[in-house]
Design a protein around this motif. Structure first.
Motif, PDB file in Angstrom:
ATOM      1  N   ILE A   3       0.866  -1.266   0.073  1.00 33.40           N
ATOM      2  CA  ILE A   3       0.082  -0.124   0.013  1.00 33.40           C
ATOM      3  C   ILE A   3       0.938   1.151  -0.073  1.00 33.40           C
ATOM      4  O   ILE A   3       1.803   1.343   0.692  1.00 33.40           O
ATOM      5  CB  ILE A   3      -0.781   0.014   1.035  1.00 33.40           C
ATOM      6  N   LEU A   4       0.605   2.245  -0.992  1.00 27.69           N
ATOM      7  CA  LEU A   4       1.482   3.426  -0.939  1.00 27.69           C
ATOM      8  C   LEU A   4       0.335   4.483  -0.503  1.00 27.69           C
ATOM      9  O   LEU A   4      -0.837   4.789  -0.714  1.00 27.69           O
ATOM     10  CB  LEU A   4       1.727   4.000  -2.489  1.00 27.69           C
ATOM     11  N   ILE A   5       0.916   5.118   0.583  1.00 28.11           N
ATOM     12  CA  ILE A   5       0.282   6.429   1.273  1.00 28.11           C
ATOM     13  C   ILE A   5       0.834   7.535   0.837  1.00 28.11           C
ATOM     14  O   ILE A   5       2.149   8.063   1.187  1.00 28.11           O
ATOM     15  CB  ILE A   5       0.179   6.211   2.862  1.00 28.11           C
ATOM     16  N   LEU A   6       0.028   8.281   0.033  1.00 22.61           N
ATOM     17  CA  LEU A   6       0.591   9.626  -0.526  1.00 22.61           C
ATOM     18  C   LEU A   6       0.135  11.003   0.426  1.00 22.61           C
ATOM     19  O   LEU A   6      -1.095  10.995   0.723  1.00 22.61           O
ATOM     20  CB  LEU A   6       0.082   9.976  -1.937  1.00 22.61           C
ATOM     21  N   GLY A   7       1.033  11.690   0.836  1.00 25.81           N
ATOM     22  CA  GLY A   7       0.637  12.607   1.900  1.00 25.81           C
ATOM     23  C   GLY A   7       0.829  11.837   3.434  1.00 25.81           C
ATOM     24  O   GLY A   7       0.052  12.204   4.134  1.00 25.81           O
ATOM     25  N   ALA A   8       1.808  11.090   3.404  1.00 25.51           N
ATOM     26  CA  ALA A   8       1.947  10.179   4.521  1.00 25.51           C
ATOM     27  C   ALA A   8       2.374  10.914   5.804  1.00 25.51           C
ATOM     28  O   ALA A   8       1.945  10.386   7.068  1.00 25.51           O
ATOM     29  CB  ALA A   8       3.057   9.202   4.423  1.00 25.51           C
ATOM     30  N   ALA A   9       2.385  12.198   6.024  1.00 27.20           N
ATOM     31  CA  ALA A   9       2.815  13.191   7.324  1.00 27.20           C
ATOM     32  C   ALA A   9       1.412  13.410   7.666  1.00 27.20           C
ATOM     33  O   ALA A   9       1.427  14.106   8.753  1.00 27.20           O
ATOM     34  CB  ALA A   9       3.771  14.185   6.957  1.00 27.20           C
ATOM     35  N   GLY A  10       0.231  13.583   7.137  1.00 23.94           N
ATOM     36  CA  GLY A  10      -0.876  14.097   7.281  1.00 23.94           C
ATOM     37  C   GLY A  10      -1.588  13.278   8.771  1.00 23.94           C
ATOM     38  O   GLY A  10      -1.157  12.155   8.881  1.00 23.94           O
ATOM     39  N   GLN A  11      -2.564  13.882   9.020  1.00 22.84           N
ATOM     40  CA  GLN A  11      -2.996  13.301  10.419  1.00 22.84           C
ATOM     41  C   GLN A  11      -3.672  11.761  10.163  1.00 22.84           C
ATOM     42  O   GLN A  11      -3.415  10.903  10.858  1.00 22.84           O
ATOM     43  CB  GLN A  11      -3.949  14.205  10.999  1.00 22.84           C
ATOM     44  N   ILE A  12      -4.395  11.755   9.260  1.00 21.10           N
ATOM     45  CA  ILE A  12      -5.336  10.698   8.816  1.00 21.10           C
ATOM     46  C   ILE A  12      -4.282   9.505   8.644  1.00 21.10           C
ATOM     47  O   ILE A  12      -4.327   8.382   8.699  1.00 21.10           O
ATOM     48  CB  ILE A  12      -6.570  10.973   7.825  1.00 21.10           C
ATOM     49  N   ALA A  13      -3.563  10.015   7.611  1.00 17.57           N
ATOM     50  CA  ALA A  13      -2.218   9.130   7.024  1.00 17.57           C
ATOM     51  C   ALA A  13      -1.346   8.496   7.980  1.00 17.57           C
ATOM     52  O   ALA A  13      -1.262   7.233   7.954  1.00 17.57           O
ATOM     53  CB  ALA A  13      -1.522   9.949   5.870  1.00 17.57           C
ATOM     54  N   ARG A  14      -1.192   9.394   9.013  1.00 14.45           N
ATOM     55  CA  ARG A  14      -0.494   8.576  10.311  1.00 14.45           C
ATOM     56  C   ARG A  14      -1.147   7.618  11.038  1.00 14.45           C
ATOM     57  O   ARG A  14      -0.737   6.569  11.084  1.00 14.45           O
ATOM     58  CB  ARG A  14       0.186   9.805  10.993  1.00 14.45           C
ATOM     59  N   MET A  15      -2.308   7.890  11.174  1.00  9.96           N
ATOM     60  CA  MET A  15      -3.311   7.063  11.746  1.00  9.96           C
ATOM     61  C   MET A  15      -3.480   5.785  11.082  1.00  9.96           C
ATOM     62  O   MET A  15      -3.538   4.797  11.763  1.00  9.96           O
ATOM     63  CB  MET A  15      -4.844   7.740  12.078  1.00  9.96           C
ATOM     64  N   LEU A  16      -3.608   5.841   9.754  1.00 11.17           N
ATOM     65  CA  LEU A  16      -3.710   4.661   8.756  1.00 11.17           C
ATOM     66  C   LEU A  16      -2.582   3.785   8.841  1.00 11.17           C
ATOM     67  O   LEU A  16      -2.503   2.682   8.931  1.00 11.17           O
ATOM     68  CB  LEU A  16      -3.950   5.177   7.524  1.00 11.17           C
ATOM     69  N   ARG A  17      -1.522   4.562   8.945  1.00 12.86           N
ATOM     70  CA  ARG A  17      -0.294   3.788   9.139  1.00 12.86           C
ATOM     71  C   ARG A  17      -0.126   2.924  10.108  1.00 12.86           C
ATOM     72  O   ARG A  17       0.277   1.870   9.806  1.00 12.86           O
ATOM     73  CB  ARG A  17       0.887   4.757   8.869  1.00 12.86           C
TER      74      ARG A  17
END
Length: 214
Positions: A3-17
Motif C-alpha cells: 500500500i502506497l500512502i501519499l501525503g503520509a505526514a498528514g493526520q489521517i495518513a499517520r493514523m492509517l499507517r
C-alpha cells in the motif's frame, strides 16, 4: 498487499499507517514532502519512506513498483491529482482510495449546506477538489472517493456513516479516527462493494447546522 500512502505526514495518513502496521501484514510505502525528516520507519521489514512532491511524476513512478493500492490523503490540487493518476496508469496500479471534501457536487442541503458554502464553497481549494474528483472519476481506475465532512479528533470514536453520490449529504462532523477505520474497512473488503463509488463520510446523529466545535 503493498500500500502506497501519499501525503503520509498528514493526520489521517499517520493514523492509517499505525493501524496497518499494528493490525495487518501489509507492507507500506510512505510518500511525503521531506518525508525522511517528518517520518521515521518503525518496521524495516514493512515500511519504506520516499521524499517527494505530488507533482513529481518521475518520483511517483519510483514509488509505484509492485504497489497494489494507493491512498491519496489530499486532493486539493488538480495538477497533483493528474500526476498521481498518470503515474498509476504508467505503473499498472489500478486501485485507489482518495480523500476529498463534502460539497463537491453541491450535495449538502439545508442550514448546514449554507454554512458549509459560506466557509469553503467559493474557495480556490474547493474548485481544485471538484476538478480532482472529476479527473479521478474519469480515470478508469478502481477508485473509492471519500467526501469527508468537518474533521476532529476523539480517541476511541470510530463511528461513521456513509451516503452515496446522488444522495443528500447528512452529518456535520466526523472524527479522523472514524475516517481511518473506514479506510481500513475498505482496504480489507473482499468484494466490489466500494469500487467506483463516491462516499459521503460523516458521524451518525450529527445532522446539525454546523459542527459542534464551531
Amino acid at each position: 498487499m503493498k500500500i502506497l500512502i501519499l501525503g503520509a505526514a498528514g493526520q489521517i495518513a499517520r493514523m492509517l499507517r499505525n493501524e496497518l502496521i499494528n493490525k495487518t501484514d501489509h507492507s507500506i510505502v510512505l510518500y511525503a514532502r521531506n518525508g525522511h525528516k517528518r517520518l521515521t520507519v518503525n518496521d524495516d521489514n514493512k515500511e519504506v519512506i520516499f521524499d517527494g512532491d505530488f507533482k513529481d511524476k518521475s518520483k511517483l513512478n519510483d514509488t509505484m513498483k509492485d504497489v497494489d493500492l494507493v491512498y491519496i490523503n489530499d486532493m486539493g490540487d488538480e495538477k497533483s491529482t493528474k500526476a498521481i493518476i498518470d503515474a498509476m496508469h504508467d505503473a499498472g496500479v489500478r486501485r485507489v482510495i482518495a480523500a476529498s471534501v463534502l460539497g463537491i457536487y453541491d450535495e449538502v442541503p439545508g442550514a448546514f449546506g449554507k454554512w458549509n458554502k459560506r466557509m469553503i464553497g467559493g474557495s480556490p481549494r474547493m474548485h481544485s477538489q471538484i476538478e480532482s474528483a472529476r479527473i479521478l472519476e474519469n480515470s478508469n481506475l478502481y477508485y473509492t472517493l471519500l467526501r469527508l465532512t468537518w474533521l476532529y479528533n476523539e480517541n476511541g470514536n470510530t463511528k461513521y456513516m456513509i451516503t452515496q453520490k446522488g444522495e443528500p449529504f447528512i452529518g456535520a462532523q466526523v472524527t479522523r479516527q472514524a475516517v481511518t477505520q473506514l479506510i481500513m474497512d475498505i482496504i480489507e473488503e473482499k468484494s466490489d462493494k466500494f469500487l467506483q463509488s463516491s462516499l459521503g463520510v460523516s458521524e451518525p446523529d450529527t445532522d446539525w447546522a454546523k459542527p459542534s466545535f464551531y
